[in-house]
Design an enzyme around this catalytic site. Sequence first.
Site, PDB file in Angstrom:
ATOM      1  N   HIS A  84       0.820  -1.216   0.000  1.00  0.00           N
ATOM      2  CA  HIS A  84       0.000   0.000   0.000  1.00  0.00           C
ATOM      3  C   HIS A  84       0.851   1.263   0.000  1.00  0.00           C
ATOM      4  CE1 HIS A  84       0.262  -0.059   4.550  1.00  0.00           C
ATOM      5  NE2 HIS A  84       0.218   1.247   4.379  1.00  0.00           N
ATOM      6  N   ASP A 220       1.195  -7.671   2.372  1.00  0.00           N
ATOM      7  CA  ASP A 220       1.344  -6.241   2.095  1.00  0.00           C
ATOM      8  C   ASP A 220       2.823  -5.875   1.924  1.00  0.00           C
ATOM      9  OD1 ASP A 220       0.934  -3.562   1.812  1.00  0.00           O
ATOM     10  OD2 ASP A 220      -0.322  -3.328   3.572  1.00  0.00           O
ATOM     11  N   SER A 643       4.005   2.455   8.302  1.00  0.00           N
ATOM     12  CA  SER A 643       3.758   1.448   7.274  1.00  0.00           C
ATOM     13  C   SER A 643       5.035   1.178   6.490  1.00  0.00           C
ATOM     14  CB  SER A 643       2.662   1.922   6.322  1.00  0.00           C
ATOM     15  OG  SER A 643       1.420   1.972   6.961  1.00  0.00           O
TER      16      SER A 643
END
Length: 709
Positions: A84, A220, A643
């Site tokens: 992402h 991810d 992230s």
Amino acid sequence: MKKVGLLVAIFLATLTVKADEGMWLLKELNSESVARMKELGFTFPVDQLYDEDNPSLKDAVVIFGGGCTGVAVSDQGLIFTNHHCGYGAIQKLSAVEHDYLKDGFVAENQAEELPADGLTVSFLKSMTDVTDRIMAHVPSVLSEIQRERAIDSLSTALIDEYETDPFTHARIVPFYSRNKYYVVLYDQFRDVRLVTAPPSSVGKFGGDTDNWMWPRHTGDFSVFRVYADKDNRPANYSSENVPYQPKYVVPVSLDGVTDGDYAMTIGYPGSTQRYMSSWGIRQRMESENKPRIEVRGAKQDIWWDAMTKNDTIRIKYANKYAGSSNYWKNSMGMNEALTNLEVLPEKEKLEARLKEWIKGSPVRQARYGSTLSTLESAYTDSGDLALYTTYFLEVFNNGIELIRFANTILQFDSDGTEEDKQDFINDRFIESYKNYEPALDKKVLPTLMKLYAERVPEQYHPDIYQKVKDEFGGDYEQYADWLFANSRFTSLEELLELLKTADTQSLTQDPAMELALSTADMGYELSGQMMSYYEKMLRGEREFMAALMEMDADKTFYPDANFTQRMSYGTVGGYQPRDAVWYDYYTTSQGILEKQKPGDPEFNVQEYILDAIRSGDFDRYGDPEGLMRVNVLSNNDITGGNSGSPVLNGNAELIGLAFDGNWESLSGDILFEPEMQRVISVDIRYVLYMIDKVMGASHVIDELKVVGK
């Protein structure tokens, strides 16, 4: 959680740092934290965590793009980050005929790697305390706004001193509610190329349904490479550039983790408000989160319906939808968690204790006597206005795309050189219009304008509402039909033609510009009315932080997150979200087989991936029982910006990539709650398995320093 446990958690979050709480500056790591880290299983040399003169772990952890983290994993510049985090770059490189979002991407060699235009990777060079250099020139008699302007001016001068070349990026960053300042320097690399990206059925498996949720089964990850000039220095894109050789490379472990193992994250957490007053928290919940939830929900319903029906629109809006949805769901979870954990009552107890401490000394009364009352009045008196401001921002700044295009035009210099004009168009419009669907925006506009009219008093309606009333009978859909039929801003081609021939007056007469100017006027009105409250909030929160640190001078405080490099330490482990329910600390590929739904936009998985998982041939990437672990939990302290952060074991070897938090942790920006707060990471062995065995990119694995097993 038992009441005594809650009281202890709140106390630690607001006053001291024990257990595994804290987003620590590696440069300021204290002996207490180091001792705790070693107790939990840390064995890596402490002096190799941060060193500005010699290679150290800090050199391997990067800012990826504008709001994520990544980690250097090869001496040829490979960067691991989240899918992402790379999503925007992958989306820009995608088209219906080569849909890298849907199908994934593998470069068979360096020549096939795809330049990610506009993407940057920044390596930390140094952090220097410049508090004395700034505060010595800021008179105490200044108002809070004047104080901020003076600091901004001084910071600009300091940045000019430190930014010695185009690829050195300097930031003056406030800490401890603007009681301390650092200058932070980065080497910024602008030649970044896509190496490997899994299909979204892996990288985004579960979509919004699983976002912020556990159990999770999302791969991810994505892989990029940083390029440098022939002297290993940052450079703009060039076919002559070569892979960058980082100062430090993180080894990748195949040993996996077990319950209770040491886990450490290093990354760039964006923003927390751990020391915010109860009045500030209440305004965040009521005047920011609630309207954001409502407006984004309405917009996203329209976007999602169109995206599921048309692949072109899906590709165009994939990144925008993901970004909007993430904080939409975050706002919902935060309000729920703050309520369940009774954060406001506990903050009020802290403020009562602080009030008594202030009363106990004339010196403290002189310094902090008005701090709490200032905060209370600033937040309480501005609650409604803050609510209307959030509705305004979400509807007109973040909701209706055409307004953003028109606002950008206001910055266009029609008298500039042709080269300047073209650079402006390339930077501001080409990519934006590539990802724009006017027909979809035309559906969003009446829905959001109507919602704003229903939620916000008429005195805060932009003047365009009177036009809608007078000329269209208050029918927002009729107004939208007229606007999109008559504005030349809905098409890049028409806009470029307009920019060639039109003067400023002609531009401002376009219906889209009329709407944008009307909303801009109301934006100035709202911000102007909020300014006096903002000033009180700034001063109050700064003094509140200083008072807390003075009241408990023997305690260790860590600064709120501000997108500077931080370390968090903790352990691997599950948690109990509610009575009679226990969540284990890892998930396996069996959950993918259980969740996958053919044709479902969030849970569809290509058959070749399912076949690979069903075969059970996980080679050296499987766990001791032969299972393929997918995601893992640890109680590290992270937030947005983390992230892509590397999750490291006690030897500072890569065991995972952090990509999310659990639903129960969404109070984390305001309160760290160790019994519930968990980081969700993708097990690095699943990343390697996907790259090697499923995507057939074993040459990527060959670049890594793989340890264990």
